[in-house]
Design a protein around this motif. Structure first.
Motif, mmCIF file in Angstrom:
data_model
loop_
_atom_site.group_PDB
_atom_site.id
_atom_site.type_symbol
_atom_site.label_atom_id
_atom_site.label_comp_id
_atom_site.label_asym_id
_atom_site.label_seq_id
_atom_site.Cartn_x
_atom_site.Cartn_y
_atom_site.Cartn_z
ATOM 1 N N ALA A 212 -0.047 -6.302 3.959
ATOM 2 C CA ALA A 212 1.054 -6.384 4.922
ATOM 3 C C ALA A 212 1.081 -7.741 5.615
ATOM 4 N N THR A 213 -0.097 -8.259 5.930
ATOM 5 C CA THR A 213 -0.182 -9.540 6.628
ATOM 6 C C THR A 213 0.279 -10.685 5.735
ATOM 7 N N VAL A 214 -0.223 -10.719 4.521
ATOM 8 C CA VAL A 214 0.148 -11.797 3.605
ATOM 9 C C VAL A 214 1.650 -11.784 3.336
ATOM 10 N N ILE A 215 2.172 -10.606 3.018
ATOM 11 C CA ILE A 215 3.585 -10.527 2.642
ATOM 12 C C ILE A 215 4.498 -10.867 3.820
ATOM 13 N N SER A 216 4.163 -10.366 5.007
ATOM 14 C CA SER A 216 5.000 -10.663 6.176
ATOM 15 C C SER A 216 4.943 -12.141 6.550
ATOM 16 N N SER A 217 3.826 -12.800 6.233
ATOM 17 C CA SER A 217 3.692 -14.215 6.577
ATOM 18 C C SER A 217 4.489 -15.121 5.654
ATOM 19 N N ILE A 218 4.881 -14.618 4.486
ATOM 20 C CA ILE A 218 5.546 -15.445 3.480
ATOM 21 C C ILE A 218 7.050 -15.217 3.441
ATOM 22 N N LEU A 219 7.471 -13.956 3.503
ATOM 23 C CA LEU A 219 8.876 -13.636 3.277
ATOM 24 C C LEU A 219 9.756 -13.922 4.478
ATOM 25 N N LYS A 220 10.965 -14.366 4.190
ATOM 26 C CA LYS A 220 12.012 -14.458 5.201
ATOM 27 C C LYS A 220 12.635 -13.068 5.361
ATOM 28 N N PRO A 221 13.379 -12.839 6.453
ATOM 29 C CA PRO A 221 13.876 -11.489 6.725
ATOM 30 C C PRO A 221 14.742 -10.889 5.622
ATOM 31 N N TYR A 222 15.407 -11.716 4.827
ATOM 32 C CA TYR A 222 16.321 -11.211 3.797
ATOM 33 C C TYR A 222 15.660 -11.149 2.415
ATOM 34 N N GLN A 223 14.342 -11.361 2.359
ATOM 35 C CA GLN A 223 13.659 -11.396 1.075
ATOM 36 C C GLN A 223 12.803 -10.154 0.845
ATOM 37 N N GLY A 224 12.496 -9.918 -0.448
ATOM 38 C CA GLY A 224 11.615 -8.833 -0.840
ATOM 39 C C GLY A 224 10.508 -9.345 -1.736
ATOM 40 N N VAL A 225 9.552 -8.485 -2.028
ATOM 41 C CA VAL A 225 8.400 -8.850 -2.852
ATOM 42 C C VAL A 225 8.490 -8.136 -4.189
ATOM 43 N N VAL A 226 8.327 -8.885 -5.272
ATOM 44 C CA VAL A 226 8.391 -8.349 -6.627
ATOM 45 C C VAL A 226 7.028 -7.793 -7.011
ATOM 46 N N CYS A 227 7.027 -6.571 -7.565
ATOM 47 C CA CYS A 227 5.763 -6.018 -8.052
ATOM 48 C C CYS A 227 6.049 -5.025 -9.170
ATOM 49 N N SER A 228 5.003 -4.587 -9.830
ATOM 50 C CA SER A 228 5.116 -3.549 -10.848
ATOM 51 C C SER A 228 5.551 -2.237 -10.207
ATOM 52 N N CYS A 229 6.183 -1.376 -10.998
ATOM 53 C CA CYS A 229 6.649 -0.093 -10.468
ATOM 54 C C CYS A 229 5.494 0.796 -10.016
ATOM 55 N N THR A 230 4.282 0.497 -10.459
ATOM 56 C CA THR A 230 3.110 1.249 -9.986
ATOM 57 C C THR A 230 2.243 0.401 -9.057
ATOM 58 N N GLY A 231 2.774 -0.722 -8.603
ATOM 59 C CA GLY A 231 2.016 -1.610 -7.727
ATOM 60 C C GLY A 231 1.557 -0.910 -6.460
ATOM 61 N N HIS A 232 0.379 -1.259 -6.020
ATOM 62 C CA HIS A 232 -0.230 -0.578 -4.874
ATOM 63 C C HIS A 232 0.647 -0.626 -3.639
ATOM 64 N N ILE A 233 1.286 -1.750 -3.385
ATOM 65 C CA ILE A 233 2.119 -1.886 -2.188
ATOM 66 C C ILE A 233 3.347 -0.991 -2.245
ATOM 67 N N GLY A 234 3.718 -0.555 -3.456
ATOM 68 C CA GLY A 234 4.904 0.273 -3.602
ATOM 69 C C GLY A 234 4.637 1.757 -3.610
ATOM 70 N N ILE B 283 -2.265 -12.294 11.230
ATOM 71 C CA ILE B 283 -3.394 -11.367 11.152
ATOM 72 C C ILE B 283 -3.431 -10.492 12.402
ATOM 73 N N LYS B 284 -3.319 -11.132 13.551
ATOM 74 C CA LYS B 284 -3.379 -10.401 14.817
ATOM 75 C C LYS B 284 -2.202 -9.430 14.936
ATOM 76 N N GLN B 285 -1.017 -9.890 14.598
ATOM 77 C CA GLN B 285 0.182 -9.068 14.746
ATOM 78 C C GLN B 285 0.157 -7.846 13.840
ATOM 79 N N ASN B 286 -0.484 -7.965 12.694
ATOM 80 C CA ASN B 286 -0.531 -6.871 11.734
ATOM 81 C C ASN B 286 -1.786 -6.004 11.851
ATOM 82 N N GLY B 287 -2.552 -6.195 12.909
ATOM 83 C CA GLY B 287 -3.713 -5.343 13.134
ATOM 84 C C GLY B 287 -4.880 -5.596 12.212
ATOM 85 N N GLN C 102 -3.898 -3.840 5.492
ATOM 86 C CA GLN C 102 -3.652 -4.915 6.461
ATOM 87 C C GLN C 102 -3.525 -6.257 5.762
ATOM 88 N N ALA C 103 -4.351 -6.481 4.750
ATOM 89 C CA ALA C 103 -4.286 -7.741 4.021
ATOM 90 C C ALA C 103 -2.938 -7.887 3.321
#
Length: 340
Positions: free
Chosen positions: A66-88, A230-234, A63-64
């Motif tokens: 998903a909430t943080v990332i959705s609060s920052i990115l615009k609809p056409y953007q993605g998040v950069v992370c390592s190929c073994t990153g937890h979110i991926g 926070i509320k929207q992402n449960g 939840q943390a």
């Protein structure tokens, strides 16, 4: 069976249970607006060395993230992370389910490097078809990371410099933040994290709490309306004081870092036992995760008495993970060392 599967297989520190029992019949307002959450925020601000950060308590790590990332990115953007990153790899596509792409890039030992992040941003914005491609909009890393490794202060500053150059917020996943900060040789402090990251979170679920994470927002531009996300992402708990009580307890008298050091110390004993017997390791992790490479026969032998994770095949052998926690008994470690 003695279990070293993960660092959240036990409940919580007894002091937290005692505090919850003591406060069980209190009547407080909900959703994190109670006196316990207020005090926990102040304790975390003090530990960060700055009173200008916002602190929010969420129910869990996914939840943390998903909430943080959705609060920052615009609809056409993605998040950069390592190929073994937890979110991926470990969150069932939660970020993609929210409408944002995970832009995974390779890195040594699953760590991001400033040069790799710079190359990705350059590649995108120098592409003649840039407007047809998902734009990198923020950078994510975990400390400690999925292979138990930590970043040096110099590495974090270098990544931050790239983020600033491309106007991309830096988000640090701190599910195991304490274990990273308490690791031998770590030259990063919580105060450093609070200066470098635009937003990060302090893990509770894996570090002595029953559940919960504390999101710390440093960048003023990211603070507005965060509670809506926070509320929207449960991630918002109606009985929010249950989160506040836990972090209030963990950040009193240095308990959080004491528990982290215990886990790292127990892991060091296990690591040294394998090393003395000549075993090699998948990574040179200094934290609470140990990744020895064992023969299949040795894996089967140890599985008769111990719980641990098989991680990845290495030739005809298997890299496995032994994970200690904030409350791993010395007796359990001694039993494993004897078996080794």
């Amino acid at each position: 069976m003695i279990r070293f599967d993960s660092d959240y297989i036990e409940g919580c520190h007894p002091a937290i249970l005692a505090r919850m029992a003591e406060t069980n019949m209190e009547q407080t307002v909900g959703y994190g607006c109670d006196p316990h959450c207020d005090r926990a925020r102040k304790l975390i601000q003090a530990a960060c060395g700055r009173d200008d950060v916002d602190v929010h308590f969420l129910v869990g790590g996914t939840q943390a993230n998903a909430t943080v990332i959705s609060s920052i990115l615009k609809p056409y953007q993605g998040v950069v992370c390592s190929c073994t990153g937890h979110i991926g790899v470990h969150e069932t596509g939660a970020i993609e389910h929210g409408g944002h792409k995970v832009l995974a890039i390779p890195g040594p030992d699953s760590k991001l490097s400033a040069s790799a992040v710079e190359k990705l941003f350059q590649s995108h914005f120098n592409d003649p078809s840039w407007e047809h491609i998902v734009q990198p909009g923020m950078v994510y890393l975990s400390f400690s990371n999925e292979l138990g490794l930590i970043y040096t202060l110099e590495e974090l500053k270098a990544i931050k410099a790239v983020c600033e150059k491309w106007h991309a917020p830096l988000f640090i996943d701190g599910a195991r933040l304490g274990y990273g900060l308490a690791a031998p040789g770590c030259d990063v402090t919580l105060q450093d994290i609070a200066q470098i990251a635009d937003i990060f979170y302090i893990g509770g679920t894996k570090q002595g709490a029953l559940f919960g994470e504390a999101v710390v927002i440093v960048n003023d531009a990211l603070k507005k309306d965060f509670r809506y996300y926070i509320k929207q992402n449960g991630g918002m708990l109606a009985k929010g004081r249950l989160l506040g009580i836990q972090f209030e307890t963990l950040f009193e008298d240095g308990l959080y870092m004491q528990l982290a050091k215990h886990a790292d110390d127990m892991a060091s004993l296990i690591r040294e036992a394998f090393r003395e017997k000549g075993y090699e390791f998948l990574t040179d992790s200094p934290t609470n995760q140990v990744f020895p490479i064992l023969s299949m026969e040795k894996v089967a032998e140890l599985q008769e008495k111990f719980g641990f994770e098989t991680w990845q095949e290495v030739g005809d052998q298997m890299a496995v993970r032994f994970c200690t926690s904030w409350c791993t008994p010395v007796e359990n470690v001694k039993a494993l060392i004897e078996a080794i």
